[in-house]
Design an enzyme around this catalytic site. Structure first.
Site, PDB file in Angstrom:
ATOM      1  N   GLY A  33       0.950  -1.290   0.028  1.00  0.00           N
ATOM      2  CA  GLY A  33      -0.134   0.072   0.039  1.00  0.00           C
ATOM      3  C   GLY A  33       0.818   1.301   0.022  1.00  0.00           C
ATOM      4  CD  GLU A  34       4.251   2.693   2.750  1.00  0.00           C
ATOM      5  OE1 GLU A  34       5.522   3.156   2.530  1.00  0.00           O
ATOM      6  OE2 GLU A  34       3.698   2.351   3.835  1.00  0.00           O
ATOM      7  N   GLY A  35       0.873   3.809  -1.696  1.00  0.00           N
ATOM      8  CA  GLY A  35       1.518   4.109  -3.114  1.00  0.00           C
ATOM      9  C   GLY A  35       2.521   3.730  -3.441  1.00  0.00           C
TER      10      GLY A  35
END
Length: 338
Positions: free
Chosen positions: A304-306
């Site tokens: 996640g988190e880009g």
């Protein structure tokens, strides 16, 4: 316009979507045919150049200013033990972002992306959506507008990501409510729960869907009932980017789930979006197929988190560099009969 002043304004924006510049895309396609290479030999890099030409409305698109926007939120549904980590980790990771110590810090720097992190009321988790709507109407509208605020005219690309303990449960609920099919196909291990944890997740989501079964199935209602603040913010950013013609790189399952209720209402919403990668979360591949998005990368990432989208941003840069900097057959005095 910089925000959605009402639910009606949000719904109107979703119904009336901007189209890319057909002339610029056509010009880019012509240029691709003139470059010193066999036709189609750069594969999807050619498609990316034409895609960006259309949305940037220039035959030779470029990435001079690109932003990675990461939204963080906490979820009341974590009371059911759906995550391997406590909700306090969300704020701890936001602090890590601020200190430059997370993967997205390193990866956004490597991809030449401005990094913006937006924490949405971490001390006030959403409601437990098995017994209530996750957000009140005004809370969901505020979250949508927190997303719109990161999108500016003049951005050449927007990379999106999220952080939020429990949000893979919200993402699975959003997908299950937006599209046909059982919950089991959407719920996965998330941060690393075992088989019993996944079974608990499925039961929680099924309970939530039953509780909200009679509620309207509009994009807004689905987001506010079983989503989260950071996911609603992602949806707001995606829709605002469409209004401004800014191409969007989506990250993993949770990030992509933000577009699910929008796409259920208007499938054309995906036209300005690129799936940066296909994550290891089981529901992501299924969701991408339903949305008609072909991921650029498949690296078994599930952070996640880009992070996956930031890695894919380098592919975009390569595609546009080749499109812009290669010589044409005429310029290189090379026979066009390759």
């Amino acid at each position: 316009m910089t925000s959605f002043s009402s639910i009606a304004a949000f719904e109107t924006a979703l119904a009336d979507l901007r189209e890319p510049g057909a002339g610029a895309a056509a010009d880019a396609r012509v240029r691709q045919a003139e470059l010193t290479k066999p036709a189609g030999s750069l594969g999807r890099l050619e498609d990316l150049a034409i895609f960006f030409a259309g949305w940037q409305r220039r035959a030779r698109p470029r990435i001079e200013r690109a932003r990675a926007a990461i939204f963080a939120g906490n979820h009341g549904v974590t009371v059911h033990g759906v995550s391997a980590f406590p909700p306090s980790v969300t704020a701890q990771m936001v602090a890590n972002f601020a200190n430059g110590g997370a993967a997205i810090n390193a990866l956004s720097e490597a991809a030449g992306l401005e990094l913006t992190v937006v924490a949405l009321d971490l001390d006030r988790p959403t409601a437990d959506f098995t017994v209530d709507a996750a957000m009140r109407e005004e809370e969901c509208l505020d979250a949508l507008n927190r997303g719109t605020a990161v999108v500016e005219a003049g951005l050449d690309m927007l990379v999106l990501g999220e952080m939020g303990i429990g949000n893979s449960t919200a993402a699975a609920a959003l997908c299950a409510r937006s599209f046909a099919g059982g919950v089991a196909g959407w719920a996965g291990p998330g941060t690393g729960v075992d088989g019993h944890g996944v079974a608990r997740k499925i039961a929680v989501i099924e309970s939530a869907l039953a509780f909200h079964a009679e509620a309207p199935r509009s994009a807004f209602e689905t987001l506010r009932r079983v989503g989260g603040r950071e996911i609603a913010a992602l949806a707001g950013a995606i829709l605002r980017a469409r209004q401004l013609g800014v191409p969007v790189l989506l990250d993993g399952f949770i990030c992509t789930s933000a577009i699910a209720p929008l796409a259920a209402a208007n499938p054309a919403i995906t036209a300005h979006c690129i799936a940066g990668h296909c994550s290891a979360e089981p529901g992501h591949r299924r969701l991408l197929a339903l949305l008609g998005l072909d991921p650029l990368l498949s690296l078994d990432m599930r952070l996640g988190e880009g992070s996956g989208a930031a890695v894919a941003a380098n592919i975009v840069r390569s595609a546009l560099a080749a499109h812009d900097r290669m010589a044409t057959f005429a310029e290189a005095q090379v026979s066009a009969s390759l």
